[in-house]
Design a protein around this motif. Structure first.
Motif, PDB file in Angstrom:
ATOM      1  N   ARG A 160       0.836  -1.213   0.000  1.00 16.99           N
ATOM      2  CA  ARG A 160       0.000   0.000   0.000  1.00 16.99           C
ATOM      3  C   ARG A 160       0.861   1.249   0.000  1.00 16.99           C
ATOM      4  O   ARG A 160       1.979   1.250   0.526  1.00 16.99           O
ATOM      5  N   GLU A 161       0.328   2.294  -0.580  1.00 17.36           N
ATOM      6  CA  GLU A 161       0.969   3.608  -0.516  1.00 17.36           C
ATOM      7  C   GLU A 161       0.274   4.417   0.573  1.00 17.36           C
ATOM      8  O   GLU A 161      -0.944   4.540   0.578  1.00 17.36           O
ATOM      9  N   GLY A 162       1.045   4.963   1.491  1.00 14.79           N
ATOM     10  CA  GLY A 162       0.446   5.740   2.572  1.00 14.79           C
ATOM     11  C   GLY A 162       0.019   4.860   3.730  1.00 14.79           C
ATOM     12  O   GLY A 162       0.473   3.723   3.893  1.00 14.79           O
ATOM     13  N   SER A 163      -0.905   5.368   4.534  1.00  9.54           N
ATOM     14  CA  SER A 163      -1.324   4.690   5.757  1.00  9.54           C
ATOM     15  C   SER A 163      -2.366   3.612   5.484  1.00  9.54           C
ATOM     16  O   SER A 163      -2.947   3.528   4.395  1.00  9.54           O
ATOM     17  N   ILE A 164      -2.627   2.798   6.497  1.00 14.95           N
ATOM     18  CA  ILE A 164      -3.657   1.764   6.393  1.00 14.95           C
ATOM     19  C   ILE A 164      -5.026   2.400   6.177  1.00 14.95           C
ATOM     20  O   ILE A 164      -5.830   1.914   5.369  1.00 14.95           O
ATOM     21  N   TYR A 165      -5.291   3.511   6.871  1.00 19.73           N
ATOM     22  CA  TYR A 165      -6.599   4.165   6.713  1.00 19.73           C
ATOM     23  C   TYR A 165      -6.743   4.772   5.323  1.00 19.73           C
ATOM     24  O   TYR A 165      -7.852   4.887   4.801  1.00 19.73           O
ATOM     25  N   GLN A 166      -5.652   5.181   4.713  1.00 18.47           N
ATOM     26  CA  GLN A 166      -5.695   5.626   3.315  1.00 18.47           C
ATOM     27  C   GLN A 166      -6.094   4.461   2.412  1.00 18.47           C
ATOM     28  O   GLN A 166      -6.880   4.635   1.470  1.00 18.47           O
ATOM     29  N   LEU A 167      -5.559   3.286   2.672  1.00 12.10           N
ATOM     30  CA  LEU A 167      -5.900   2.094   1.894  1.00 12.10           C
ATOM     31  C   LEU A 167      -7.396   1.810   2.009  1.00 12.10           C
ATOM     32  O   LEU A 167      -8.065   1.563   0.994  1.00 12.10           O
ATOM     33  N   TYR A 168      -7.917   1.836   3.242  1.00 13.53           N
ATOM     34  CA  TYR A 168      -9.351   1.586   3.435  1.00 13.53           C
ATOM     35  C   TYR A 168     -10.184   2.566   2.612  1.00 13.53           C
ATOM     36  O   TYR A 168     -11.178   2.186   1.991  1.00 13.53           O
ATOM     37  N   GLN A 169      -9.795   3.833   2.646  1.00 16.03           N
ATOM     38  CA  GLN A 169     -10.588   4.880   2.005  1.00 16.03           C
ATOM     39  C   GLN A 169     -10.455   4.838   0.487  1.00 16.03           C
ATOM     40  O   GLN A 169     -11.455   4.898  -0.239  1.00 16.03           O
ATOM     41  N   HIS A 171      -9.345   2.424  -1.656  1.00 15.13           N
ATOM     42  CA  HIS A 171      -9.638   1.212  -2.421  1.00 15.13           C
ATOM     43  C   HIS A 171     -10.921   0.490  -2.012  1.00 15.13           C
ATOM     44  O   HIS A 171     -11.411  -0.360  -2.758  1.00 15.13           O
ATOM     45  N   TYR A 172     -11.453   0.843  -0.828  1.00 11.80           N
ATOM     46  CA  TYR A 172     -12.645   0.136  -0.356  1.00 11.80           C
ATOM     47  C   TYR A 172     -13.787   1.068   0.040  1.00 11.80           C
ATOM     48  O   TYR A 172     -14.844   0.601   0.470  1.00 11.80           O
ATOM     49  N   GLY A 173     -13.579   2.378  -0.097  1.00 11.54           N
ATOM     50  CA  GLY A 173     -14.632   3.326   0.231  1.00 11.54           C
ATOM     51  C   GLY A 173     -15.010   3.342   1.699  1.00 11.54           C
ATOM     52  O   GLY A 173     -16.127   3.727   2.068  1.00 11.54           O
TER      53      GLY A 173
END
Length: 239
Positions: A160-169, A171-173
């Protein structure tokens, strides 16, 4: 059931639009005059609704530019969601995160309660080691509902690029807007003590967190184990 006031109805309508993806992360909401006309309410009612969305951490105002949907970045992560610093400093530093395990599992009783899913439901269990100043100082054990993160893979999570919460937002909305945390003293298991370079019986701080989304739905259950030999939990509240 108590009926909603006008501004609460407007807040609910905007929230529903956000969940449906009408206003993507980082995008500005319509200008006040246009938005109030669209919603058929006064500008005062609209402002009160938006004020609450700002207070909830769902949107943010930018001076002279307008109101924008909150977008996760490293600055937001450090300010709102990461609370570990060295004993002798107040400045937060983004940790190096190393994936230790990524497993498919069935939700136990605690995980099902925290994520509001049925016991035995499919979940992801993820363990991260967090490093500051070259030392492993914290272990994160993360549990996610597979129904929310169906296509998540170990490779995607690790790359992932950036933080885990960025990934959630991104790629998964799934946008984390706030968290509930409880802290307690505990003793680490053998594996955690080894990773944290602690002798058996050394105390640690355990931080138990539920991350909540736009509609207050639980998105993530996380248990963090912190070595407090040189680091501590630091939370700065703004009135």
């Amino acid at each position: 059931m108590k009926s909603l006031t006008a501004y609460q109805e407007v807040k609910q309508k905007i929230t529903e639009d956000l969940v449906r993806g009408r206003f993507p992360m980082g995008q500005a909401l319509p200008a006040e005059k246009d938005f109030a006309k669209e919603l058929d309410v006064s500008i005062g009612t609209l402002r009160k609704a938006v004020d609450e969305l700002v207070a909830d951490g769902i949107v943010t105002r930018r001076q002279g530019k307008g109101t924008y949907v909150v977008e996760h970045d490293l600055k937001r992560l450090l300010y709102y969601f990461f609370h570990v610093v060295r004993h002798d400093v107040d400045k937060k530093v983004y940790p190096k995160v190393e994936l230790a395990s990524f497993l498919s599992a069935s939700a136990n009783k605690e995980e099902s309660l925290k994520l509001a899913i049925k016991e035995g439901s499919p979940v992801w269990r993820i363990t991260n080691r967090l490093y500051l100043d070259g030392q492993c100082v914290m272990i994160d054990q993360i549990t996610l509902d597979k129904m929310r993160f169906k296509k998540l893979t170990r490779e995607d999570f690790a790359a992932r690029e950036g933080s885990i919460y960025q990934l959630y937002q991104m790629h998964y909305g799934q946008t984390v807007v706030r968290t509930n945390e409880r802290l307690r003293a505990a003793l680490p298991n053998k594996q955690y003590a080894e990773w944290l370079n602690l002798t058996p019986g050394s105390p640690v701080l355990v931080i138990r967190r539920v991350a909540l989304g736009i509609q207050d739905e639980p998105l993530e259950w996380r248990i963090s184990t912190l070595n407090t030999t040189s680091h501590e939990y630091f939370s700065e509240l703004v009135a």
